[in-house]
Design a protein around this motif. Structure first.
Motif, PDB file in Angstrom:
ATOM      1  N   LEU A 128       0.864  -1.176   0.000  1.00  0.00           N
ATOM      2  CA  LEU A 128       0.000   0.000   0.000  1.00  0.00           C
ATOM      3  C   LEU A 128       0.903   1.229   0.000  1.00  0.00           C
ATOM      4  O   LEU A 128       1.745   1.382   0.888  1.00  0.00           O
ATOM      5  CB  LEU A 128      -0.888  -0.012   1.255  1.00  0.00           C
ATOM      6  N   THR A 129       0.718   2.098  -0.993  1.00  0.00           N
ATOM      7  CA  THR A 129       1.582   3.292  -1.070  1.00  0.00           C
ATOM      8  C   THR A 129       0.763   4.551  -0.827  1.00  0.00           C
ATOM      9  O   THR A 129      -0.459   4.559  -0.993  1.00  0.00           O
ATOM     10  CB  THR A 129       2.277   3.359  -2.435  1.00  0.00           C
ATOM     11  N   ASP A 130       1.473   5.608  -0.402  1.00  0.00           N
ATOM     12  CA  ASP A 130       0.855   6.890  -0.046  1.00  0.00           C
ATOM     13  C   ASP A 130      -0.359   6.716   0.864  1.00  0.00           C
ATOM     14  O   ASP A 130      -1.416   7.307   0.617  1.00  0.00           O
ATOM     15  CB  ASP A 130       0.422   7.652  -1.323  1.00  0.00           C
ATOM     16  N   PRO A 131      -0.214   5.930   1.891  1.00  0.00           N
ATOM     17  CA  PRO A 131      -1.413   5.653   2.687  1.00  0.00           C
ATOM     18  C   PRO A 131      -1.780   6.813   3.605  1.00  0.00           C
ATOM     19  O   PRO A 131      -0.913   7.533   4.106  1.00  0.00           O
ATOM     20  CB  PRO A 131      -1.007   4.441   3.519  1.00  0.00           C
ATOM     21  N   GLU A 132      -3.059   6.991   3.781  1.00  0.00           N
ATOM     22  CA  GLU A 132      -3.587   7.884   4.797  1.00  0.00           C
ATOM     23  C   GLU A 132      -3.823   7.027   6.035  1.00  0.00           C
ATOM     24  O   GLU A 132      -4.412   5.953   5.932  1.00  0.00           O
ATOM     25  CB  GLU A 132      -4.920   8.430   4.281  1.00  0.00           C
ATOM     26  N   LEU A 133      -3.336   7.508   7.162  1.00  0.00           N
ATOM     27  CA  LEU A 133      -3.366   6.698   8.378  1.00  0.00           C
ATOM     28  C   LEU A 133      -4.366   7.239   9.383  1.00  0.00           C
ATOM     29  O   LEU A 133      -4.373   8.438   9.681  1.00  0.00           O
ATOM     30  CB  LEU A 133      -1.967   6.705   9.011  1.00  0.00           C
ATOM     31  N   GLU A 134      -5.220   6.373   9.888  1.00  0.00           N
ATOM     32  CA  GLU A 134      -6.126   6.756  10.970  1.00  0.00           C
ATOM     33  C   GLU A 134      -5.900   5.793  12.131  1.00  0.00           C
ATOM     34  O   GLU A 134      -5.883   4.580  11.937  1.00  0.00           O
ATOM     35  CB  GLU A 134      -7.577   6.666  10.474  1.00  0.00           C
ATOM     36  N   ILE A 135      -5.707   6.343  13.309  1.00  0.00           N
ATOM     37  CA  ILE A 135      -5.464   5.492  14.480  1.00  0.00           C
ATOM     38  C   ILE A 135      -6.799   5.188  15.153  1.00  0.00           C
ATOM     39  O   ILE A 135      -7.536   6.108  15.540  1.00  0.00           O
ATOM     40  CB  ILE A 135      -4.494   6.191  15.458  1.00  0.00           C
ATOM     41  N   LEU A 136      -7.124   3.902  15.263  1.00  0.00           N
ATOM     42  CA  LEU A 136      -8.380   3.509  15.906  1.00  0.00           C
ATOM     43  C   LEU A 136      -8.201   3.245  17.391  1.00  0.00           C
ATOM     44  O   LEU A 136      -9.122   3.406  18.174  1.00  0.00           O
ATOM     45  CB  LEU A 136      -8.956   2.258  15.224  1.00  0.00           C
ATOM     46  N   CYS A 137      -6.992   2.817  17.768  1.00  0.00           N
ATOM     47  CA  CYS A 137      -6.747   2.523  19.188  1.00  0.00           C
ATOM     48  C   CYS A 137      -5.246   2.430  19.427  1.00  0.00           C
ATOM     49  O   CYS A 137      -4.548   1.723  18.702  1.00  0.00           O
ATOM     50  CB  CYS A 137      -7.431   1.219  19.594  1.00  0.00           C
ATOM     51  N   THR A 138      -4.788   3.152  20.434  1.00  0.00           N
ATOM     52  CA  THR A 138      -3.366   3.134  20.791  1.00  0.00           C
ATOM     53  C   THR A 138      -3.173   2.200  21.982  1.00  0.00           C
ATOM     54  O   THR A 138      -3.888   2.317  22.969  1.00  0.00           O
ATOM     55  CB  THR A 138      -2.908   4.553  21.167  1.00  0.00           C
ATOM     56  N   PRO A 139      -2.229   1.257  21.885  1.00  0.00           N
ATOM     57  CA  PRO A 139      -2.019   0.338  23.016  1.00  0.00           C
ATOM     58  C   PRO A 139      -1.556   1.101  24.254  1.00  0.00           C
ATOM     59  O   PRO A 139      -0.846   2.106  24.159  1.00  0.00           O
ATOM     60  CB  PRO A 139      -0.923  -0.599  22.524  1.00  0.00           C
ATOM     61  N   ALA A 140      -1.962   0.579  25.398  1.00  0.00           N
ATOM     62  CA  ALA A 140      -1.573   1.209  26.656  1.00  0.00           C
ATOM     63  C   ALA A 140      -0.321   0.547  27.232  1.00  0.00           C
ATOM     64  O   ALA A 140       0.256   1.044  28.192  1.00  0.00           O
ATOM     65  CB  ALA A 140      -2.721   1.106  27.661  1.00  0.00           C
ATOM     66  N   ARG A 141       0.063  -0.560  26.672  1.00  0.00           N
ATOM     67  CA  ARG A 141       1.166  -1.343  27.245  1.00  0.00           C
ATOM     68  C   ARG A 141       2.062  -1.825  26.115  1.00  0.00           C
ATOM     69  O   ARG A 141       1.587  -2.059  25.008  1.00  0.00           O
ATOM     70  CB  ARG A 141       0.557  -2.538  27.982  1.00  0.00           C
ATOM     71  N   ARG A 142       3.366  -1.984  26.431  1.00  0.00           N
ATOM     72  CA  ARG A 142       4.288  -2.516  25.425  1.00  0.00           C
ATOM     73  C   ARG A 142       4.092  -4.019  25.279  1.00  0.00           C
ATOM     74  O   ARG A 142       3.868  -4.708  26.278  1.00  0.00           O
ATOM     75  CB  ARG A 142       5.730  -2.260  25.857  1.00  0.00           C
ATOM     76  N   PRO A 143       4.221  -4.551  24.071  1.00  0.00           N
ATOM     77  CA  PRO A 143       4.104  -6.005  23.880  1.00  0.00           C
ATOM     78  C   PRO A 143       5.109  -6.761  24.748  1.00  0.00           C
ATOM     79  O   PRO A 143       6.271  -6.337  24.827  1.00  0.00           O
ATOM     80  CB  PRO A 143       4.426  -6.200  22.402  1.00  0.00           C
ATOM     81  N   PRO A 144       4.695  -7.838  25.392  1.00  0.00           N
ATOM     82  CA  PRO A 144       5.655  -8.641  26.154  1.00  0.00           C
ATOM     83  C   PRO A 144       6.649  -9.372  25.250  1.00  0.00           C
ATOM     84  O   PRO A 144       7.720  -9.762  25.721  1.00  0.00           O
ATOM     85  CB  PRO A 144       4.765  -9.624  26.921  1.00  0.00           C
ATOM     86  N   PHE A 145       6.317  -9.583  24.004  1.00  0.00           N
ATOM     87  CA  PHE A 145       7.272 -10.121  23.032  1.00  0.00           C
ATOM     88  C   PHE A 145       6.841  -9.720  21.632  1.00  0.00           C
ATOM     89  O   PHE A 145       5.745  -9.185  21.453  1.00  0.00           O
ATOM     90  CB  PHE A 145       7.448 -11.639  23.169  1.00  0.00           C
ATOM     91  N   ASP A 146       7.727  -9.950  20.659  1.00  0.00           N
ATOM     92  CA  ASP A 146       7.451  -9.517  19.286  1.00  0.00           C
ATOM     93  C   ASP A 146       6.561 -10.527  18.570  1.00  0.00           C
ATOM     94  O   ASP A 146       6.919 -11.700  18.442  1.00  0.00           O
ATOM     95  CB  ASP A 146       8.752  -9.388  18.495  1.00  0.00           C
ATOM     96  N   LEU A 147       5.436 -10.052  18.068  1.00  0.00           N
ATOM     97  CA  LEU A 147       4.531 -10.957  17.352  1.00  0.00           C
ATOM     98  C   LEU A 147       5.023 -11.261  15.946  1.00  0.00           C
ATOM     99  O   LEU A 147       4.562 -12.212  15.320  1.00  0.00           O
ATOM    100  CB  LEU A 147       3.130 -10.337  17.280  1.00  0.00           C
ATOM    101  N   TYR A 148       5.962 -10.427  15.414  1.00  0.00           N
ATOM    102  CA  TYR A 148       6.342 -10.596  14.003  1.00  0.00           C
ATOM    103  C   TYR A 148       7.446 -11.618  13.800  1.00  0.00           C
ATOM    104  O   TYR A 148       7.794 -11.931  12.671  1.00  0.00           O
ATOM    105  CB  TYR A 148       6.729  -9.246  13.388  1.00  0.00           C
ATOM    106  N   ARG A 149       8.016 -12.158  14.915  1.00  0.00           N
ATOM    107  CA  ARG A 149       9.037 -13.198  14.730  1.00  0.00           C
ATOM    108  C   ARG A 149       8.366 -14.439  14.137  1.00  0.00           C
ATOM    109  O   ARG A 149       7.269 -14.810  14.549  1.00  0.00           O
ATOM    110  CB  ARG A 149       9.664 -13.583  16.067  1.00  0.00           C
ATOM    111  N   PRO A 150       9.052 -15.107  13.211  1.00  0.00           N
ATOM    112  CA  PRO A 150       8.422 -16.286  12.579  1.00  0.00           C
ATOM    113  C   PRO A 150       8.053 -17.353  13.616  1.00  0.00           C
ATOM    114  O   PRO A 150       6.983 -17.930  13.557  1.00  0.00           O
ATOM    115  CB  PRO A 150       9.496 -16.799  11.612  1.00  0.00           C
ATOM    116  N   GLU A 151       8.957 -17.593  14.589  1.00  0.00           N
ATOM    117  CA  GLU A 151       8.630 -18.519  15.678  1.00  0.00           C
ATOM    118  C   GLU A 151       8.167 -17.693  16.879  1.00  0.00           C
ATOM    119  O   GLU A 151       8.524 -16.523  17.000  1.00  0.00           O
ATOM    120  CB  GLU A 151       9.857 -19.356  16.064  1.00  0.00           C
ATOM    121  N   VAL A 152       7.404 -18.306  17.763  1.00  0.00           N
ATOM    122  CA  VAL A 152       6.923 -17.579  18.939  1.00  0.00           C
ATOM    123  C   VAL A 152       8.098 -17.371  19.902  1.00  0.00           C
ATOM    124  O   VAL A 152       8.641 -18.353  20.415  1.00  0.00           O
ATOM    125  CB  VAL A 152       5.797 -18.373  19.640  1.00  0.00           C
TER     126      VAL A 152
END
Lengths: 414, 414
Positions: free
Chosen positions: A79-103
């Motif tokens: 997706l290029t030149d995207p317009e961004l709208e924030i629906l909800c901002t997290p209140a806490r930092r992730p306890p771990f990275d969800l984007y790692r291929p393995e958990v």
């Protein structure tokens, strides 16, 4: 609901301006460009920004932009030149990275943070496989004119044995959580002939093992007008085949018929080929089941193996004995990759047989015996543990890993 | 399994010899001939004997005979010259006749003898309608990419309020039976976006009414990326329409859209047209719901009516307020024939909103708030009471009549 394109379908919209929505799965700030990988229920897709947008991972966003071909982007599109709208901002930092291929977390961390951790695509996939398997279970039985039922989970008497019961305060009286729908589903064979139930069962398991839970999901079926347990095995074979097909390539194909070995013959095999001699034992140990699973794989090329004819001594009171040898039963277990996945068999259907086997405790089962007092056909059924099925398909070693919010001896939360 | 023809399909076999199996539904000995009406899961059919066979009603039999045209027989066909095999002889006399067109027994008698009584075709039909309705609920949501989930029924904290909780001994610790999957299904919106669950919920209802049970089957759905509660109402409308279609002609068609009345406007109507003035009350009474149901029928020709914008005062803490009037909520009830069938609405999705509304009790919900702390989309959902649905479709006045084995203040068996 504003129109929204699932990210997995972006390829069909190249050149168009679309809106996607989901979570910021990953934020990668490079020298001249920033990527936001957005995750929704369908998958992930990449959006490209010139200036790094002020969002953290797991922010819920809506993006409107142009779908652009890019062979180097995941799935070849971004997706290029995207317009961004924030629906909800997290209140806490992730306890771990969800984007790692393995958990990147241990099982206890995953369980403690379940509502977050299950967002990891690998974990989520387990429960999508569970849902697909249950749908296949139902479809296979619907095709065979089974009726779905819902039975009480609060009962006045134990169904299997007095052990492992959760005790409840029921308006000041003692009551118990149902260990299985067994006696209800049998009674309902008298009404619908063929029934199934998908629901929770409860075991106050005092042991802390990788394969026992205080609550699990039981896929129960029961049906009448059978000749013996082999009719039950035939239906079960087709049901498991449907589940395996729905579960996808991770589930080994189910042979037709599934190879079957008699309990006595299984013990002979174990005595001949392992260092031990289990003959005379009334049941198979988990280690013996694993050995038999490997044997079935080797001898029959099958991940599935029926063991039939268990001694009556270790089967519940409603089990029909083998007419040729009353010490043996018309029952079976289905091993899947060396683990007991299903227990089933033919049940007693004669009222007098129940009176004889229950003896002095017949009184406490009086309600359930009503069905048998009024005429019941020969019948049988089986129960499949859903979480075990998924764990065995995916090679998850602890059943807690295939339960959304497991309950065990130590764990009553989240 | 020996080959067997469902009795409802006999017409397709006129002239052939077939085997049927089932229960002796009725035995009629006439002067020169005896009829056995045999009941199986598909219906009933008549077999004709010269000599009266020695079987009582509810004997389980297998009959092999010739399918013969007879315009005077029910369904125009009967089994002649049948060979009779007895599969099971009842040990007890029926407490009432199953072959009477209406159920010749009071509700307490039916419930006390459930395993027998549910064999009456009229009673059995209620649960076939329930099964068809649940299948339609699932199919409608499957079509919309919802994922089925299974959540814990044993919980450490109340979900709705502290009242009406069943208390449990959980390995020596206190625990409770879940009153609803509400907080779990909301958390799972963060994982799957769209989820549903069909399962038991538990309420320790201290009142003995015709519409409350200690356990009932809740059809729960929840989904994200909505604008507000109207998106939820739109999905619910389609789900109920699918259920009504599956339930057959007894279920009134569902208009599109379902008429909706605001809570304040509903109170105005009641004040203008009934002797009472409910304005200022935070909720509708059952009598008011009945009046509104009749009004919707009269004014809109609809058996279904949405009431929206209930005061926040009477809605649970997770309800999203109306942004234009924070004393009102983005929630609704769906009345069906004047009875609350569904409750639903938009939920709060911001972590800070939960902290603010829960105040000092936020700590006890810490586990559930995890989902909101990590970013949640605007979402909403609904819960349909299955037994209420069937009762209202069929005009059954007591909800115990649409529950296989009801549990209430007094009843813990059969």
């Amino acid at each position: 609901m504003s129109t929204r394109t699932p990210v997995a379908r972006l390829r069909a919209h190249v050149g168009a301006t679309v809106t996607i929505a989901g979570w910021v799965h990953r934020r990668r700030v490079l020298k001249s460009v920033t990527f936001l990988v957005v995750r929704d229920r369908s998958g992930t897709a990449q959006a490209v920004f010139g200036e790094p947008p002020e969002v953290t991972e797991e922010t819920v966003v809506r993006l409107t932009g142009r779908v652009t071909d890019n062979p180097r982007a995941p799935h070849g599109v971004e997706l290029t030149d995207p317009e961004l709208e924030i629906l909800c901002t997290p209140a806490r930092r992730p306890p771990f990275d969800l984007y790692r291929p393995e958990v990147p977390a241990t099982l206890p961390t995953v369980l403690d943070h379940a509502a977050f951790a299950l967002r990891h695509p690998l974990l989520r996939k387990r429960f999508e496989l569970a849902a697909a398997s249950v749908a296949a279970f139902r479809a296979a039985l619907d095709d065979r004119a089974f009726t779905e039922i819902h039975t009480p989970k609060i009962v006045a008497t134990a169904t299997e044995s007095g052990a492992n019961l959760f005790r409840l305060d029921y308006f000041g009286r003692p009551a118990y959580l149902a260990q299985s729908p067994q006696l209800f589903k049998q009674a309902m064979v008298g009404v619908f002939e063929r029934v199934y139930e998908v629901g929770p069962v409860f075991r106050a398991e005092p042991h802390d093992t990788a394969r026992h839970l205080a609550q699990y999901t039981s896929l129960d079926a029961e049906f009448g007008f059978i000749t013996d347990h082999r009719d039950v095995m035939a239906v079960l074979r087709d049901v498991v085949a449907a589940m395996a097909e729905a579960a996808g390539p991770a589930a080994p194909a189910v042979p037709s018929p599934i190879p079957a070995v008699d309990f006595g013959a299984a013990q002979e095999l174990l005595a001949r080929h392992t260092g031990e001699d289990p003959r005379g034992e009334p049941d198979l140990s988990p280690a013996h089941e694993r050995w038999l699973g490997a044997w079935a794989e080797r001898e029959h090329g099958s991940a599935y193996l029926f063991v039939t004819g268990y001694p009556m001594a270790k089967r519940p009171f409603y089990t029909e004995p083998d007419p040729a040898d009353p010490a043996r039963s018309n029952s079976f277990d289905l091993l899947f990759r060396g683990l007991e996945l299903v227990t089933g068999g033919q049940r007693r259907h004669r009222y007098s047989d129940y009176l004889a086997v229950l003896g002095d405790s017949a009184g406490q089962y009086a309600d359930y015996l009503t069905a048998f007092a009024h005429g019941m056909p020969p019948h049988g059924g089986f129960a499949i543990g859903l979480e075990r099925w998924v764990a065995q398909v995916l090679g998850v070693t602890n059943i807690r890993g295939t339960t959304l919010f497991p309950r065990d001896l130590h764990r009553l939360r989240p």
